[in-house]
Motif scaffolding. Sequence first.
Motif, mmCIF file in Angstrom:
data_model
loop_
_atom_site.group_PDB
_atom_site.id
_atom_site.type_symbol
_atom_site.label_atom_id
_atom_site.label_comp_id
_atom_site.label_asym_id
_atom_site.label_seq_id
_atom_site.Cartn_x
_atom_site.Cartn_y
_atom_site.Cartn_z
ATOM 1 N N GLU A 1 -3.929 15.678 -0.088
ATOM 2 C CA GLU A 1 -4.622 16.460 0.934
ATOM 3 C C GLU A 1 -4.131 17.908 0.932
ATOM 4 O O GLU A 1 -4.924 18.842 1.093
ATOM 5 C CB GLU A 1 -4.424 15.830 2.312
ATOM 6 C CG GLU A 1 -5.245 16.511 3.395
ATOM 7 C CD GLU A 1 -5.234 15.755 4.711
ATOM 8 O OE1 GLU A 1 -5.772 16.288 5.695
ATOM 9 O OE2 GLU A 1 -4.697 14.625 4.763
ATOM 10 N N ASP B 1 -4.569 4.279 -7.617
ATOM 11 C CA ASP B 1 -3.495 3.309 -7.389
ATOM 12 C C ASP B 1 -3.311 2.333 -8.549
ATOM 13 O O ASP B 1 -2.222 2.253 -9.132
ATOM 14 C CB ASP B 1 -3.778 2.547 -6.089
ATOM 15 C CG ASP B 1 -2.712 1.514 -5.769
ATOM 16 O OD1 ASP B 1 -1.539 1.899 -5.631
ATOM 17 O OD2 ASP B 1 -3.060 0.318 -5.638
ATOM 18 N N VAL C 1 -0.306 4.204 -2.276
ATOM 19 C CA VAL C 1 -1.472 4.918 -1.736
ATOM 20 C C VAL C 1 -1.029 5.887 -0.641
ATOM 21 O O VAL C 1 -1.450 7.045 -0.600
ATOM 22 C CB VAL C 1 -2.525 3.920 -1.197
ATOM 23 C CG1 VAL C 1 -3.639 4.663 -0.452
ATOM 24 C CG2 VAL C 1 -3.116 3.096 -2.336
ATOM 25 N N ASN C 2 -0.162 5.427 0.237
ATOM 26 C CA ASN C 2 0.329 6.282 1.329
ATOM 27 C C ASN C 2 1.130 7.469 0.795
ATOM 28 O O ASN C 2 1.046 8.575 1.338
ATOM 29 C CB ASN C 2 1.185 5.469 2.295
ATOM 30 C CG ASN C 2 0.375 4.411 3.022
ATOM 31 O OD1 ASN C 2 -0.834 4.544 3.202
ATOM 32 N ND2 ASN C 2 1.034 3.327 3.434
ATOM 33 N N SER D 1 -9.382 14.967 4.118
ATOM 34 C CA SER D 1 -8.497 13.818 4.287
ATOM 35 C C SER D 1 -9.139 12.558 3.724
ATOM 36 O O SER D 1 -8.467 11.728 3.086
ATOM 37 C CB SER D 1 -8.171 13.626 5.776
ATOM 38 O OG SER D 1 -7.330 12.500 5.954
ATOM 39 N N ASP D 2 -10.448 12.397 3.938
ATOM 40 C CA ASP D 2 -11.168 11.249 3.375
ATOM 41 C C ASP D 2 -11.164 11.302 1.851
ATOM 42 O O ASP D 2 -11.017 10.275 1.178
ATOM 43 C CB ASP D 2 -12.613 11.231 3.872
ATOM 44 C CG ASP D 2 -12.715 11.062 5.377
ATOM 45 O OD1 ASP D 2 -11.878 10.340 5.947
ATOM 46 O OD2 ASP D 2 -13.641 11.660 5.976
ATOM 47 N N ALA E 1 -6.555 8.549 -3.781
ATOM 48 C CA ALA E 1 -5.365 7.688 -3.796
ATOM 49 C C ALA E 1 -5.740 6.244 -4.097
ATOM 50 O O ALA E 1 -5.075 5.572 -4.897
ATOM 51 C CB ALA E 1 -4.631 7.785 -2.465
ATOM 52 N N LEU E 2 -6.806 5.763 -3.471
ATOM 53 C CA LEU E 2 -7.247 4.388 -3.704
ATOM 54 C C LEU E 2 -7.698 4.197 -5.150
ATOM 55 O O LEU E 2 -7.420 3.169 -5.775
ATOM 56 C CB LEU E 2 -8.392 4.033 -2.752
ATOM 57 C CG LEU E 2 -8.026 3.860 -1.279
ATOM 58 C CD1 LEU E 2 -9.292 3.685 -0.438
ATOM 59 C CD2 LEU E 2 -7.098 2.657 -1.079
ATOM 60 N N ARG F 1 -1.337 10.208 -0.579
ATOM 61 C CA ARG F 1 -2.315 10.861 0.293
ATOM 62 C C ARG F 1 -1.902 12.257 0.763
ATOM 63 O O ARG F 1 -2.695 13.201 0.661
ATOM 64 C CB ARG F 1 -2.592 9.984 1.515
ATOM 65 C CG ARG F 1 -3.443 8.772 1.220
ATOM 66 C CD ARG F 1 -3.782 8.008 2.480
ATOM 67 N NE ARG F 1 -4.585 8.810 3.410
ATOM 68 C CZ ARG F 1 -5.058 8.351 4.558
ATOM 69 N NH1 ARG F 1 -4.763 7.108 4.928
ATOM 70 N NH2 ARG F 1 -5.792 9.112 5.329
ATOM 71 N N THR F 2 -0.687 12.410 1.257
ATOM 72 C CA THR F 2 -0.294 13.713 1.809
ATOM 73 C C THR F 2 -0.292 14.820 0.757
ATOM 74 O O THR F 2 -0.899 15.879 0.982
ATOM 75 C CB THR F 2 1.079 13.616 2.484
ATOM 76 O OG1 THR F 2 0.985 12.711 3.591
ATOM 77 C CG2 THR F 2 1.520 14.976 2.998
ATOM 78 N N SER G 1 0.823 -1.216 0.000
ATOM 79 C CA SER G 1 0.000 0.000 0.000
ATOM 80 C C SER G 1 0.857 1.266 0.000
ATOM 81 O O SER G 1 0.342 2.362 0.219
ATOM 82 C CB SER G 1 -0.921 0.012 1.220
ATOM 83 O OG SER G 1 -0.156 -0.003 2.420
ATOM 84 N N HIS H 1 -7.762 10.265 0.529
ATOM 85 C CA HIS H 1 -7.616 8.807 0.592
ATOM 86 C C HIS H 1 -8.401 8.138 -0.527
ATOM 87 O O HIS H 1 -7.932 7.187 -1.167
ATOM 88 C CB HIS H 1 -8.079 8.299 1.955
ATOM 89 C CG HIS H 1 -7.751 6.863 2.180
ATOM 90 N ND1 HIS H 1 -8.488 6.042 3.008
ATOM 91 C CD2 HIS H 1 -6.760 6.068 1.682
ATOM 92 C CE1 HIS H 1 -7.973 4.833 3.021
ATOM 93 N NE2 HIS H 1 -6.918 4.819 2.221
#
Length: 241
Positions: free
Chosen positions: A162, A197, A154-155, A186-187, A193-194, A158-159, A151, A190
């Motif tokens: 956001e 990916d 994805v991580n 933030s949601d 990102a998902l 995210r930053t 993952s 995410h």
Amino acid sequence: MTATGYPAIDRREFLVGALTVGVMAALPGVALAQAAGDPASEAVRRLMVLSTQSALTRLSQTNGFINSVVARFGLPVLFTKGAAAGTGVLAQSAFRMQLIQRLNQFAEAGARGAVPAMAEAARKLPITDAAAILRGRPTAATSALRLEMGSGLVNALRTPLEQALTAAQDPTVAQAIAALPGVTLSDVAHAIALSADNGIWYEIGADEADIRANPATANDPALSAALAAARPAIQPPVPQP
């Protein structure tokens, strides 16, 4: 395949290649020190870095995701589940299409921000059988990197996502969030990102396949030589009696 003319990569072939490389990566006795002294391992590492940076650089450009057949994504699950998603603006086709476009455009910031993490992962990846990867499927190196990262992409996305969403305060995204109680930027980051990916990995795989098919485009003589050496020798024709 992207609009840039890369060779078509069958998705089943990509996943089979990932599983094959995963078995190799699980073997014991792999050490970075060994890989550092192995020209084949270094070639694989260069192939990973070049294809990753090329794909992410292209996707980070204006409409990079929208213009990519494999990286472009639809409405994330966050905006399609639950009673609130079936009413108000989220139930309107025109708004949903506008939201999809904006989220794909925000994904460009994620691609830019993910470049350092992806390059670092490629440099540190333990490589069990570099020769097998060089001789393998067109996306063998990408598959090995994806399995190692899990993952991690994805991580990494995210930053920066956001941060971009917070800075933009986009009205379309704000309307979508207002329709979903409890949902935050933030949601949304995410969710993007998902959704991005898989497509990013297919884009990287297409770049790897392109480098393999046209090694000179990489402008890396050592990598070109390693790829050429890994190709099966062409057997001379058998004389007919």
